[in-house]
Write an enzyme that holds these catalytic residues in place. Sequence first.
Site, short mmCIF file in Angstrom:
data_model
loop_
_atom_site.label_atom_id
_atom_site.label_comp_id
_atom_site.label_asym_id
_atom_site.label_seq_id
_atom_site.Cartn_x
_atom_site.Cartn_y
_atom_site.Cartn_z
N ARG A 1 -20.58 28.25 -50.73
CA ARG A 1 -21.21 27.70 -51.93
C ARG A 1 -22.44 26.86 -51.57
NH1 ARG A 1 -18.79 28.03 -56.68
NH2 ARG A 1 -19.43 25.97 -57.41
N TYR B 1 -6.89 17.36 -68.34
CA TYR B 1 -8.35 17.24 -68.28
C TYR B 1 -8.85 16.18 -69.26
CZ TYR B 1 -13.28 18.46 -68.70
OH TYR B 1 -14.65 18.40 -68.72
N LYS C 1 -10.80 12.58 -68.22
CA LYS C 1 -12.13 12.18 -68.65
C LYS C 1 -12.11 10.83 -69.35
CE LYS C 1 -14.48 15.47 -66.87
NZ LYS C 1 -15.42 15.17 -65.76
N THR D 1 -20.93 27.70 -68.97
CA THR D 1 -20.90 27.69 -67.52
C THR D 1 -19.55 28.25 -67.07
OG1 THR D 1 -19.95 25.48 -67.48
CG2 THR D 1 -22.36 25.63 -67.42
N ASP E 1 -14.88 19.21 -49.84
CA ASP E 1 -13.90 19.53 -50.87
C ASP E 1 -13.45 18.21 -51.49
OD1 ASP E 1 -11.70 20.15 -52.40
OD2 ASP E 1 -10.70 21.34 -50.87
N ASN F 1 -21.24 14.67 -60.70
CA ASN F 1 -21.14 15.77 -61.64
C ASN F 1 -19.94 16.68 -61.38
OD1 ASN F 1 -22.42 17.94 -63.51
ND2 ASN F 1 -22.30 18.98 -61.52
N VAL G 1 -20.91 24.12 -72.73
CA VAL G 1 -21.82 25.25 -72.57
C VAL G 1 -21.13 26.36 -71.78
CG1 VAL G 1 -23.79 23.69 -72.62
CG2 VAL G 1 -22.92 24.48 -70.43
#
Length: 261
Positions: free
Chosen positions: A37, A156, A160, A190, A55, A81, A188
């Site tokens: 990546r 999740y 957040k 992604t 990682d 991010n 979005v």
Amino acid sequence: MTRILITGSADGFGLEAARQLVQRGHTVYLHARNQDRADHAQASCPGAAGVLTADLSNLEATRRLAEEANAIGTFDAVILNAGMLSGPFRKTPDTGIPAMVFVNVVAPYILACLLHRPKRLIIISSQLHRSASNTAVEDIFWRERGERTFQDFQAYCDSKFHVMLIANAFARLWQGTSSVVSVHPGWVATKLGGAGAPDRLEDGVETYVMLAEGEYDQGITGAYFEPKRKRGSALLATQDVALQEKAVRACEEVTGLKIPV
């Protein structure tokens, strides 16, 4: 021009923000989970100053990332991010915490504690913090509840909310020295957001670029931003100092790190 580090910048918001910031003349360092990546990120963002590899579901790898970044120098802006949206419990071998929760909550805490303090620290959250169920900040690392009760979407949302508490704790303790803000970048299409997402990536990236460049009142700290450079309103509970301290103590116990003040 400014020196900027963006975690999770092999694709999605992170990569596009990096591209735009490079085009605007800034010195941008990318981050990727593994070497494949990292190679993709470097090829996709010509002009990036370098790519750091780690990682962020692994405690020691996250600490090493901070060391490698500090060897480069102090960053003007750091955008934390990297994040995970879905997937199984996937217990991390070194902490036993679900990988998603580690990446979304513990890794940002470690990096914020260990990186040389930037002028601007930007922590990516989500509007889904409003759907958190664990607002009492109990057992946020699933040690008591365990894998049997784990549901990835709810985990999740909770993560957040918890990372916003941590961001606001840093903002409170670093007031006057750094601007610390949270961002909902938009939903979005992604890899993380999925094909049916309704928002535009460009609108979220616009906010990333504004914050990275410091094109806002940097006396503002503990704020919550949305796409198109807009100031948003987070859940009032994210400003609760007692809840912030509970989230911070949980991270302290896992990492052995205290917020530097």
